[in-house]
Design an enzyme around this catalytic site. Structure first.
Site, PDB file in Angstrom:
ATOM      1  N   HIS A 125       0.848  -1.369   0.067  1.00 44.68           N
ATOM      2  CA  HIS A 125      -0.017  -0.185  -0.100  1.00 44.68           C
ATOM      3  C   HIS A 125       0.749   1.167  -0.088  1.00 44.68           C
ATOM      4  O   HIS A 125       0.076   2.507  -0.113  1.00 44.68           O
ATOM      5  CB  HIS A 125      -0.914   0.030   1.026  1.00 44.68           C
ATOM      6  N   ASP A 162      -3.444 -10.620  -2.281  1.00 43.42           N
ATOM      7  CA  ASP A 162      -3.849  -9.983  -1.234  1.00 43.42           C
ATOM      8  C   ASP A 162      -5.316  -9.459  -1.382  1.00 43.42           C
ATOM      9  O   ASP A 162      -5.721  -9.022  -2.208  1.00 43.42           O
ATOM     10  CB  ASP A 162      -3.273  -8.517  -0.576  1.00 43.42           C
TER      11      ASP A 162
END
Length: 311
Positions: A125, A162
């Site tokens: 991220h 993910d």
């Protein structure tokens, strides 16, 4: 050749506030799962520290200075609502980057058949100038840039399974034509990115949204229909995996319904493609996974397949 497992005790010193899902216990659960006798032949390596030049592959100096300057003397400080730093966080993050780079080198050099990096904090991220989603630096994106800029590879694929979209990896590899970033994620879900229209500057990004409640049957259909054909056409010289295990049905942060065996199946299929395209060269690095029991079981299943394929 064998499977290498990179980790380091420093990654236990990244301490998040009480109740935070990205906690020290995650690595302890993985260590317990990989302590079984069936993992005796796993080659365990200490993740080295990344240096500033490594970080500069993806992040500007101003951002590196900001993160370095944010380290507290005690306790923890929030960088945003989800992302925190404690006194040991910087060194842990440098181990996560350094371990992923070292894993790439071991596989490219041929000393390892494949590798798994069990470090934290995660990285997918972290954008070029923005820490977020528990992540400080773009671990897998930095490793991809290392592979193409320093090791001379011309095609590197990153597969991110993910449950949350790897917005950081997408940001960091958006302009890198020598990489292909393929990511599946629950949608709608934080961070809200990952629409199929997000294609990269060189048509090098493939986003595959999955509806809440998606289970293994639907996931396998999506990967067989979209992911594997794209990889086979790209013919990567190395496959990097952002291995988040929070698509598991027991994970508290999302609502996909994958089982432990689904992660094993996905690992086998990625290894099949790697065997055909790039002499089996796969490097996997830990991202999410927040139910400790499911995390330990899923990592064990994932690494067991890597070991079977690594010989």
């Amino acid at each position: 050749m064998s499977t290498y497992y990179y980790s380091h005790p420093d990654c236990l010193d990244h301490v998040t506030p009480y109740g935070h899902p990205e906690q020290v216990a995650r690595l302890k659960a993985i260590a317990t799962a990989l302590s079984d006798a069936s993992f005796e032949s796993l080659i365990r390596c200490e993740a080295p520290l990344a240096d500033e030049d490594d970080l500069l592959l993806c992040h500007p100096q101003s951002y590196i200075d900001r993160i370095t300057g944010a380290v507290p003397l005690s306790g923890s400080v929030p960088l945003d609502a989800d992302t925190h730093m404690s006194p040991g966080s910087l060194k842990a993050a440098l181990r996560a980057v350094g371990g992923t780079i070292a894993a790439v080198d071991s596989v490219v050099d041929g000393s390892a058949a494949n590798a798994f990096v069990g470090c934290r904090p995660p990285g997918h991220h972290a954008e070029a100038e923005t820490p977020m989603g528990f992540c400080l630096f773009g671990n897998v994106a930095i490793a991809a840039k290392h592979a193409v800029q320093r090791r001379g590879l011309s095609r590197v694929a990153v597969v991110d399974f993910d449950v949350h979209h790897g917005n950081g990896t997408q940001d960091l590899l958006w302009e890198e034509a020598r990489t292909l970033f393929i990511t599946s994620q629950q949608m709608p879900l934080w961070p809200g990115t990952g629409d199929p229209s997000e294609r990269g500057a060189h048509d090098n990004v493939i986003n595959i949204p999955l509806a809440p409640g998606t289970g293994g049957v639907e996931m396998r259909r999506a990967y067989e229909g979209r992911v594997f054909p794209a990889l086979e056409e790209f013919r990567p010289e190395l496959i990097l995996v952002s291995a988040g295990f929070d698509a598991h049905r027991d994970d508290p942060l999302a609502s996909l319904n994958w089982e432990t065996e689904d992660f094993a199946w996905l690992t086998r299929r990625l290894c099949d493609i790697a065997a055909d395209c790039c002499d089996g060269r796969v490097v996997s690095t830990l991202e999410g996974g927040y139910d400790l029991t499911a995390l330990g079981q899923s990592v064990a299943a994932h690494v067991k397949v890597l070991m079977e394929r690594g010989g």
